[in-house]
Design an enzyme around this catalytic site. Structure first.
Site, mmCIF file in Angstrom:
data_model
loop_
_atom_site.group_PDB
_atom_site.id
_atom_site.type_symbol
_atom_site.label_atom_id
_atom_site.label_comp_id
_atom_site.label_asym_id
_atom_site.label_seq_id
_atom_site.Cartn_x
_atom_site.Cartn_y
_atom_site.Cartn_z
ATOM 1 N N ASP A 151 30.320 47.064 43.575
ATOM 2 C CA ASP A 151 30.252 47.530 44.959
ATOM 3 C C ASP A 151 31.422 48.400 45.403
ATOM 4 O O ASP A 151 31.681 48.541 46.592
ATOM 5 C CB ASP A 151 30.180 46.318 45.881
ATOM 6 N N GLU A 177 26.086 43.766 37.755
ATOM 7 C CA GLU A 177 26.363 42.940 38.942
ATOM 8 C C GLU A 177 25.585 43.469 40.163
ATOM 9 O O GLU A 177 26.128 43.711 41.243
ATOM 10 C CB GLU A 177 27.870 42.855 39.256
ATOM 11 N N GLU A 221 31.852 47.427 51.043
ATOM 12 C CA GLU A 221 31.202 47.049 49.778
ATOM 13 C C GLU A 221 29.709 46.737 49.918
ATOM 14 O O GLU A 221 28.929 47.028 49.008
ATOM 15 C CB GLU A 221 31.926 45.858 49.138
ATOM 16 N N HIS A 237 42.883 41.135 49.907
ATOM 17 C CA HIS A 237 42.914 42.600 50.055
ATOM 18 C C HIS A 237 41.818 43.158 50.940
ATOM 19 O O HIS A 237 41.836 44.341 51.270
ATOM 20 C CB HIS A 237 42.794 43.265 48.679
ATOM 21 N N ARG A 283 39.267 44.902 53.294
ATOM 22 C CA ARG A 283 39.492 45.810 54.429
ATOM 23 C C ARG A 283 39.174 45.153 55.762
ATOM 24 O O ARG A 283 39.851 45.401 56.761
ATOM 25 C CB ARG A 283 38.619 47.065 54.261
ATOM 26 N N HIS A 298 48.617 42.402 46.632
ATOM 27 C CA HIS A 298 47.853 43.631 46.340
ATOM 28 C C HIS A 298 48.678 44.857 46.754
ATOM 29 O O HIS A 298 49.423 44.807 47.728
ATOM 30 C CB HIS A 298 46.545 43.568 47.138
HETATM 31 C C1 UD1 Z 1 39.247 48.505 46.221
HETATM 32 C C2 UD1 Z 1 37.747 48.465 46.469
HETATM 33 C C3 UD1 Z 1 37.279 47.036 46.728
HETATM 34 C C4 UD1 Z 1 37.743 46.111 45.619
HETATM 35 C C5 UD1 Z 1 39.248 46.233 45.471
HETATM 36 C C6 UD1 Z 1 39.752 45.388 44.328
HETATM 37 C C7 UD1 Z 1 36.618 50.290 47.640
HETATM 38 C C8 UD1 Z 1 36.396 50.969 48.922
HETATM 39 N N1 UD1 Z 1 37.448 49.244 47.651
HETATM 40 O O1 UD1 Z 1 39.905 48.139 47.433
HETATM 41 O O2 UD1 Z 1 35.865 47.018 46.797
HETATM 42 O O3 UD1 Z 1 37.372 44.793 45.946
HETATM 43 O O4 UD1 Z 1 39.583 47.592 45.209
HETATM 44 O O5 UD1 Z 1 41.136 45.262 44.363
HETATM 45 O O6 UD1 Z 1 36.089 50.684 46.642
HETATM 46 N N2 UD1 Z 1 47.051 50.976 45.249
HETATM 47 C C9 UD1 Z 1 48.140 51.269 44.430
HETATM 48 N N3 UD1 Z 1 47.991 51.016 43.075
HETATM 49 C C10 UD1 Z 1 46.889 50.473 42.536
HETATM 50 C C11 UD1 Z 1 45.817 50.153 43.382
HETATM 51 C C12 UD1 Z 1 45.902 50.423 44.736
HETATM 52 O O7 UD1 Z 1 49.145 51.756 44.871
HETATM 53 O O8 UD1 Z 1 46.838 50.274 41.312
HETATM 54 C C13 UD1 Z 1 47.166 51.284 46.702
HETATM 55 C C14 UD1 Z 1 47.065 52.797 46.982
HETATM 56 O O9 UD1 Z 1 47.922 53.132 48.045
HETATM 57 C C15 UD1 Z 1 45.600 52.963 47.416
HETATM 58 C C16 UD1 Z 1 45.392 51.669 48.174
HETATM 59 O O10 UD1 Z 1 46.084 50.679 47.417
HETATM 60 O O11 UD1 Z 1 45.387 54.112 48.222
HETATM 61 C C17 UD1 Z 1 43.967 51.264 48.397
HETATM 62 O O12 UD1 Z 1 43.198 51.323 47.199
HETATM 63 P P1 UD1 Z 1 41.582 51.400 47.318
HETATM 64 O O13 UD1 Z 1 41.009 51.386 45.954
HETATM 65 O O14 UD1 Z 1 41.187 52.514 48.204
HETATM 66 O O15 UD1 Z 1 41.213 50.105 48.116
HETATM 67 P P2 UD1 Z 1 41.398 48.572 47.754
HETATM 68 O O16 UD1 Z 1 41.756 47.886 49.004
HETATM 69 O O17 UD1 Z 1 42.264 48.440 46.567
HETATM 70 N N1 UDP Z 2 43.631 39.621 39.156
HETATM 71 C C1 UDP Z 2 44.656 40.127 38.353
HETATM 72 N N2 UDP Z 2 45.934 40.107 38.840
HETATM 73 C C2 UDP Z 2 46.244 39.624 40.070
HETATM 74 C C3 UDP Z 2 45.195 39.149 40.893
HETATM 75 C C4 UDP Z 2 43.896 39.162 40.407
HETATM 76 O O1 UDP Z 2 44.427 40.583 37.234
HETATM 77 O O2 UDP Z 2 47.426 39.632 40.440
HETATM 78 C C5 UDP Z 2 42.245 39.658 38.642
HETATM 79 C C6 UDP Z 2 41.438 38.379 38.833
HETATM 80 O O3 UDP Z 2 41.523 37.551 37.687
HETATM 81 C C7 UDP Z 2 40.027 38.897 39.059
HETATM 82 C C8 UDP Z 2 40.214 40.278 39.657
HETATM 83 O O4 UDP Z 2 41.571 40.623 39.426
HETATM 84 O O5 UDP Z 2 39.315 39.056 37.840
HETATM 85 C C9 UDP Z 2 39.905 40.288 41.131
HETATM 86 O O6 UDP Z 2 40.259 41.505 41.676
HETATM 87 P P1 UDP Z 2 40.358 41.779 43.228
HETATM 88 O O7 UDP Z 2 40.594 40.494 43.942
HETATM 89 O O8 UDP Z 2 41.351 42.863 43.400
HETATM 90 O O9 UDP Z 2 38.941 42.395 43.585
HETATM 91 P P2 UDP Z 2 37.516 41.757 43.974
HETATM 92 O O10 UDP Z 2 37.118 40.827 42.895
HETATM 93 O O11 UDP Z 2 37.673 41.108 45.307
HETATM 94 O O12 UDP Z 2 36.631 42.964 44.072
#
Ligand code: UD1
Ligand code: UDP
Length: 386
Positions: free
Chosen positions: A96, A118, A132, A213, A215, A245
């Site tokens: 998603d 999924e 999502e 994390h 939104r 996060h």
């Molecule tokens: C995203 C996904 C969410 C998923 C989550 C898992 C969307 C809209 N959101 O949310 O569905 O559950 O990932 O964690 O697809 N950032 C870093 N380094 C990283 C990752 C993120 O710096 O490795 C920071 C950046 O500033 C980035 C921000 O986090 O712009 C947000 O990342 P983004 O992928 O847009 O949203 P998530 O909240 O991570």
């Molecule tokens: N995870 C990880 N490091 C962390 C926290 C979570 O590798 O510090 C793994 C966790 O085991 C799970 C996945 O990340 O498999 C979950 O990711 P996240 O919560 O970011 O996204 P969501 O599942 O909510 O989309």
């Protein structure tokens, strides 16, 4: 030979697609390439390293504090270039995220078949999880094959009019990844992070592991969560460990409110293996994560989910996961109950996972092997959703 392109971009997609990538790459019947959009960067790369996956394409799209709009635009443009170059028969996407939704749309515009891993999770509330729920529905609308983790997901897809012969119940690949990784850790895998976690853990205290994390929890939700953690940390029998996060909307609030607090350790996101190791050491898990909700029942750890809705009702029904929302009193009361009521704790910590048996990948590959030839017959309906 059938050409498959597996596209993903975030940490959870990488974890859940890793078994699919390794499974297809091990099978000579397929020509397989991996495209990471790198919607996440550091959090993605640690997963690729652990599973030893070297993507053929890396769009390197992440920007700090990216908006959904510009992210989507860059994803569509970036994925198109890869589709034009490799010209796959099938694109595989997961779940998603905005990467999945935009990659599906790009594949659809290029008349390439879409396989959705999924598939079929729903809350039917378009604002929770946001964005999502809509990402998943759009991907489902575009997909030709729907790999549903559970019969509940299958039921939703059928109700929405998807041809049942295009839905395959597989279990969730998150369990494939988890079981194989637990085995690696049992067989001696370790790393620097695990060693420093061992030092960090205070013997005799119960570990409360926190992640978050979503939104829809940004702002007030996270402020409430921090207040609840702050209050919980006044107990001297707990140690809260929180890998924060990297999203600045999360990180800034959490560090501002919880830094230098007794009994709270704020740390960088952990690598996947270290996180599994820490889950196993924990007493209870407080999270809004989808993947963590699915993993924890395999380790017998109770999960309190800081959300008002869930598209993963199975573990709630099984009694190992409880929704507590982001209300401070509710979070505190359920944590305190789990810390003091052994019977309640026992009822939530059974080893019982409704999300899979570790063989989801085999089912996906088996289906593709036995059905791809049907897509080559003229005027077939098999590849069509409806
Ligand atoms: C995203 C996904 C969410 C998923 C989550 C898992 C969307 C809209 N959101 O949310 O569905 O559950 O990932 O964690 O697809 N950032 C870093 N380094 C990283 C990752 C993120 O710096 O490795 C920071 C950046 O500033 C980035 C921000 O986090 O712009 C947000 O990342 P983004 O992928 O847009 O949203 P998530 O909240 O991570
Ligand atoms: N995870 C990880 N490091 C962390 C926290 C979570 O590798 O510090 C793994 C966790 O085991 C799970 C996945 O990340 O498999 C979950 O990711 P996240 O919560 O970011 O996204 P969501 O599942 O909510 O989309």
């Amino acid at each position: 030979m059938n050409k498959i392109l597996i596209i993903f971009g975030t940490r959870p997609e990488a974890i859940k697609m890793a078994p699919i990538v390794l499974g297809f790459k091990n099978d000579p019947a397929f020509d397989v390439k991996v495209c990471v959009t790198a919607q996440h960067r550091e959090m993605l790369d640690q997963v690729l390293e652990f599973f030893n996956i070297e993507p053929e394409f890396d769009l390197d799209i992440m920007q700090t504090s990216q908006s959904l709009h510009s992210l989507t635009a860059r994803l569509l443009e970036g994925v198109k270039v890869v589709l034009d170059e490799y010209q796959p028969d099938y694109v595989f996407v997961h779940g998603d995220t905005t990467t999945s939704m935009a990659a599906s749309l790009a594949a659809f515009y290029s008349s390439i078949k879409i396989c959705h891993i999924e598939a079929g999770l729903r809350t039917y509330n378009i604002y929770s999880p946001f964005p999502e729920e809509i990402n998943r529905r759009v991907t489902g609308l575009l997909a030709n094959y729907h790999f549903a983790p559970t019969s509940t997901a299958e039921k939703y897809l059928v109700r929405e009019g998807v041809n049942p012969s295009n839905i395959i119940i597989t279990g969730n690949t998150v369990i494939d990844a988890l079981l194989s990784s637990v085995e690696r850790i049992k067989n001696g895998y370790s790393n620097e992070e695990i060693l420093s976690l061992e030092e960090m853990i205070v013997v005799g205290k119960k570990i409360i592991l926190v992640t978050g994390h979503r939104r829809e929890n940004h702002g007030e939700g996270f402020r409430n969560i921090c207040d609840a953690l702050s209050s919980l940390a006044e107990r001297d029998d707990v140690q809260i460990i929180y890998p924060v996060h990297l999203n600045p909307k999360v990180k800034d609030v959490v560090y501002e409110r919880l830094s230098n607090r007794e009994n709270i350790k704020l740390i960088e996101p952990l690598s996947y293996a270290s996180f599994i190791w820490l889950m196993n050491e924990s007493y209870l898990i407080l999270t809004d994560s989808g993947g963590v909700q699915e993993e924890a029942p395999s380790l017998g750890k109770p999960v309190l989910v800081m959300r008002d809705t869930t598209e993963r009702p199975e573990a709630v029904e099984a009694g190992t996961v409880l929704l507590v929302g982001t209300n401070m009193d509710e979070i505190l009361s359920k944590c305190n109950k789990l810390l003091s009521d052994e019977k309640f704790y026992g009822s939530m910590s059974q080893l019982n996972n409704p999300y899979g048996d570790g063989h989801a990948t085999e089912r996906v590959i088996h289906f593709m092997k036995n059905n791809m030839h049907l897509d080559k017959t003229p005027n077939n309906l098999v590849g069509k959703s409806k």
